[in-house]
Design a protein around this motif. Structure first.
Motif, PDB file in Angstrom:
ATOM      1  N   LEU A 355      19.038  28.495  17.884  1.00  0.00           N
ATOM      2  CA  LEU A 355      18.568  27.719  16.739  1.00  0.00           C
ATOM      3  C   LEU A 355      19.676  26.844  16.148  1.00  0.00           C
ATOM      4  O   LEU A 355      19.899  26.820  14.943  1.00  0.00           O
ATOM      5  N   GLY A 356      20.386  26.143  17.041  1.00  0.00           N
ATOM      6  CA  GLY A 356      21.486  25.326  16.543  1.00  0.00           C
ATOM      7  C   GLY A 356      21.817  24.183  17.467  1.00  0.00           C
ATOM      8  O   GLY A 356      21.391  24.127  18.620  1.00  0.00           O
ATOM      9  N   ILE A 357      22.624  23.258  16.937  1.00  0.00           N
ATOM     10  CA  ILE A 357      23.069  22.076  17.673  1.00  0.00           C
ATOM     11  C   ILE A 357      24.558  21.889  17.421  1.00  0.00           C
ATOM     12  O   ILE A 357      25.021  21.975  16.277  1.00  0.00           O
ATOM     13  N   ASP A 358      25.292  21.619  18.487  1.00  0.00           N
ATOM     14  CA  ASP A 358      26.711  21.296  18.389  1.00  0.00           C
ATOM     15  C   ASP A 358      26.841  19.778  18.459  1.00  0.00           C
ATOM     16  O   ASP A 358      26.648  19.190  19.525  1.00  0.00           O
ATOM     17  N   PRO A 359      27.155  19.110  17.345  1.00  0.00           N
ATOM     18  CA  PRO A 359      27.211  17.641  17.359  1.00  0.00           C
ATOM     19  C   PRO A 359      28.176  17.081  18.396  1.00  0.00           C
ATOM     20  O   PRO A 359      27.941  16.003  18.948  1.00  0.00           O
ATOM     21  N   ALA A 360      29.260  17.800  18.677  1.00  0.00           N
ATOM     22  CA  ALA A 360      30.249  17.298  19.634  1.00  0.00           C
ATOM     23  C   ALA A 360      29.679  17.219  21.047  1.00  0.00           C
ATOM     24  O   ALA A 360      30.168  16.452  21.874  1.00  0.00           O
ATOM     25  N   ARG A 361      28.633  17.986  21.336  1.00  0.00           N
ATOM     26  CA  ARG A 361      28.043  17.991  22.666  1.00  0.00           C
ATOM     27  C   ARG A 361      26.691  17.294  22.711  1.00  0.00           C
ATOM     28  O   ARG A 361      26.080  17.190  23.782  1.00  0.00           O
ATOM     29  N   ALA A 362      26.212  16.831  21.583  1.00  0.00           N
ATOM     30  CA  ALA A 362      24.870  16.250  21.509  1.00  0.00           C
ATOM     31  C   ALA A 362      24.917  14.740  21.663  1.00  0.00           C
ATOM     32  O   ALA A 362      25.858  14.089  21.192  1.00  0.00           O
ATOM     33  N   PRO A 363      23.909  14.140  22.315  1.00  0.00           N
ATOM     34  CA  PRO A 363      23.839  12.674  22.355  1.00  0.00           C
ATOM     35  C   PRO A 363      23.711  12.120  20.945  1.00  0.00           C
ATOM     36  O   PRO A 363      23.037  12.698  20.092  1.00  0.00           O
ATOM     37  N   ARG A 364      24.423  11.032  20.711  1.00  0.00           N
ATOM     38  CA  ARG A 364      24.437  10.388  19.394  1.00  0.00           C
ATOM     39  C   ARG A 364      24.924  11.336  18.295  1.00  0.00           C
ATOM     40  O   ARG A 364      24.634  11.133  17.115  1.00  0.00           O
ATOM     41  N   ASN A 365      25.602  12.392  18.687  1.00  0.00           N
ATOM     42  CA  ASN A 365      26.166  13.365  17.736  1.00  0.00           C
ATOM     43  C   ASN A 365      25.109  13.953  16.808  1.00  0.00           C
ATOM     44  O   ASN A 365      25.341  14.159  15.607  1.00  0.00           O
ATOM     45  N   TYR A 366      23.929  14.242  17.383  1.00  0.00           N
ATOM     46  CA  TYR A 366      22.868  14.843  16.586  1.00  0.00           C
ATOM     47  C   TYR A 366      23.324  16.163  15.978  1.00  0.00           C
ATOM     48  O   TYR A 366      24.096  16.914  16.576  1.00  0.00           O
ATOM     49  N   THR A 367      22.799  16.457  14.791  1.00  0.00           N
ATOM     50  CA  THR A 367      23.048  17.725  14.113  1.00  0.00           C
ATOM     51  C   THR A 367      21.718  18.435  13.882  1.00  0.00           C
ATOM     52  O   THR A 367      20.638  17.864  14.088  1.00  0.00           O
TER      53      THR A 367
END
Length: 568
Positions: A355-367
């Protein structure tokens, strides 16, 4: 008579000896001077000849390497062709691929530099050998010529070896760049501990009936070897409930016999599973919806979903999210009998954590906040900047608290008493017992209208995605040292979404496990000893067997704390 007078034969000899000695000295002096002059001339001649010889050979080696047809052929062969991606399709992996191509194209030049340097070093070594032999020739005229002849023979052999090496190097480059396939980046990445993923760019053909995706490399890149992977096409790679999808990169003979396309599509496709632990809202979001957002949101709807193990209830329940992530029809992959051809296919879903997102690894730095705002927009909820309803709507006299009661495990056994206590504390209470057939749209609007979402640790709290910023999630932590799990699964994500997280940990006597096992049981007295036996034991007692009888008197200060937070 005879001893004091010189002998006729010895007197002339003595006179001649003096003159001969002088002449011998003069001749020796001339010999030394001549030797030195001759040595100087030989040395000068040797220096001139050897420098010219070395320069010509060095230039010859450089010219042969710089104008070698093998180098030009290699440079052309190292430039693969691929379809130009759209701007939204470009990912970090594509930049890595370009770097690899550039590195490969520079490899022949590096090989030529090494061979050129080897040739120059050989000539220098050859010059040193000739100098030693010239010295030997001066010292030993008879044996010097034989040594020179041997040296010239050795030098010719070494030159032949150098030429052969250069020629063989050119043949190797020709064979490598023309007869062999340039190594490609692997299609599938199995390195992440949470998920496996395969990405195909080019001629990708999806055969749903076989749960297979084929890749046909360009004709110039097809070799004799094929590659094959079998992965679970969801965000949990070790989940046994999810079947496997096969991804196969075809060799030359297989590509020639590949099934023809029955339909061609201009947009990319994503193959993923809807089964597993879904039907639990927490797993719906954590295992499918958030990973699907990570994998496809940057494509702005220009993608088609090929769903293995399609769940009709899932498509119906989350249809607004699915329709927004993809403007194209959802395909039941397992029942699709055609051969669908795409310019790009991704098999599997990316996932960073529960249930989480790592902005450093996400496209467009999604959070995770980006995901929450995206979901709220899809369901038509107020945009960011709109305060909690208690402050936004002046007619409200009391904050509104949604109290979720679980149906089977970790449920509130004194639910009516808790409702009454919340009302006495100054809240307008909205009691909810979530059902599987409860529409998400209806529930989302109800949650958005509340200032507080309260419930025991469990899937019902996943509805915090529909809360407004600065709203409160009040999580009741069951007995059994579950504070860490509650923080990881809900507390941390709530804070990432700018919600206020409040946790109330129950006492042992507030758990029905206390009545069932008694205060002396390790289940009550030593929860850590239970957890050390394995996750299945902690699951059995603290997640499945436990219900909650909330002590409303002990709980009252927590309600007061939440009320004050909303008034600030």
């Amino acid at each position: 008579m005879g001893t004091d007078s010189p002998s006729p034969s010895t007197a002339p000899v003595a006179g001649l000896g003096a003159k001969g000695a002088a002449r011998a000295v003069a001749q020796h002096h001339q010999a030394v001077v001549g030797f030195l002059l001759g040595f100087f001339l030989v040395l000068l001649l040797y220096t001139t000849v050897s420098s010219q010889f070395g320069s010509q050979n060095a230039i010859g080696v450089l010219q042969s390497t710089s104008t070698s047809p093998a180098v030009r052929t290699g440079q052309n062969a190292m430039t693969p062709t691929s379809p130009s991606p759209k701007p939204n399709d470009v990912k970090k992996g594509d930049h890595i691929k370009e770097d690899n191509k550039e590195q490969q194209s520079n490899t022949p030049n590096k090989m030529e530099e090494d061979r050129t340097q080897h040739g120059i070093n050989g000539i220098e070594k050859e010059n040193q050998t000739e100098a030693k032999l010239d010295d030997e020739k001066v010292k030993n005229p008879e044996g010097g010529q034989a040594a020179v002849n041997d040296a010239r023979s050795d030098r010719m052999e070494e030159e032949d070896l150098i030429r052969q090496e250069i020629d063989q190097g050119s043949m190797i480059k020709n064979d490598t760049n023309i007869g062999q396939v340039t190594p490609r980046k692997p299609i599938c990445d199995l390195s992440d501990p949470r998920y496996d993923i395969c990405e195909i760019s080019g001629d990708a053909r999806a055969l749903g009936a076989n749960r297979t995706v084929l890749y046909l490399p360009p004709a110039g890149e097809r070799g004799a070897d094929s590659q094959e992977w079998s992965i679970r096409d969801q965000s949990r790679k070790y989940l046994e409930f999810v079947g496997n999808v096969t991804v196969r990169s075809l060799n030359a003979s297989q590509a020639a016999a590949a099934p023809a396309c029955t339909s061609r599509h201009a947009v990319p496709a994503v193959v993923f599973a809807m089964n597993g632990l879904t039907s639990n809202p927490w797993h719906d979001f954590s295992d499918v919806l958030i990973p699907l957002f990570l994998t496809t949101r940057a494509l702005d709807g220009e993608v088609q979903f090929l769903v293995s193990d399609l769940q009709p209830w899932f498509v119906d329940k989350y249809r607004l999210i699915l329709r927004n992530l993809s403007r194209h029809d959802v395909v039941d992959f397992n029942r699709d009998g055609g051969v669908r051809c795409y310019p790009r296919v991704t098999v599997g879903l990316r996932s960073h954590r529960d249930l989480g997102i790592d902005p450093a690894r996400a496209p467009r730095n999604y959070t995770l906040l980006d995901f929450q705002l995206y979901v709220r927009e899809i369901y038509g909820l107020p945009p960011p900047g709109i305060d909690v309803p208690y402050k936004e709507q002046q007619q409200r006299t009391m904050p509104r608290l949604m109290l979720i009661n679980r149906g089977r495990t970790r449920k509130f056994v004194n639910f009516p008493e808790i409702v009454a206590a919340a009302r006495d504390a100054g809240f307008e209470v909205v009691p909810v017992e979530p059902r599987r057939d409860l529409g998400v749209e209806e529930l989302a609007r109800a949650v958005d209208s509340c200032d507080v979402l309260m419930g025991a640790h469990g899937a019902g709290l996943t509805n915090f995605f529909f809360l407004r910023s600065n709203a409160v999630m009040l999580q009741v932590v069951p007995w059994g040292h579950m504070e860490h799990s509650c923080m990881v699964f809900y507390g941390g994500p709530a804070r990432e979404m700018r919600l206020r997280d409040v946790e109330y940990s129950i006492a042992a006597v507030e758990s029905t496990l206390y009545d069932k096992y008694g205060e002396d049981s390790p289940v009550i007295s030593d929860p850590e000893s239970i957890h050390r036996q394995g996750w299945q034991f902690g699951m059995r007692y603290y997640w499945i067997e436990q219900d909650i009888r909330l002590n409303v008197t002990r709980f009252a200060p927590t309600l007061h704390q939440v009320l004050q937070m909303l008034k600030e």
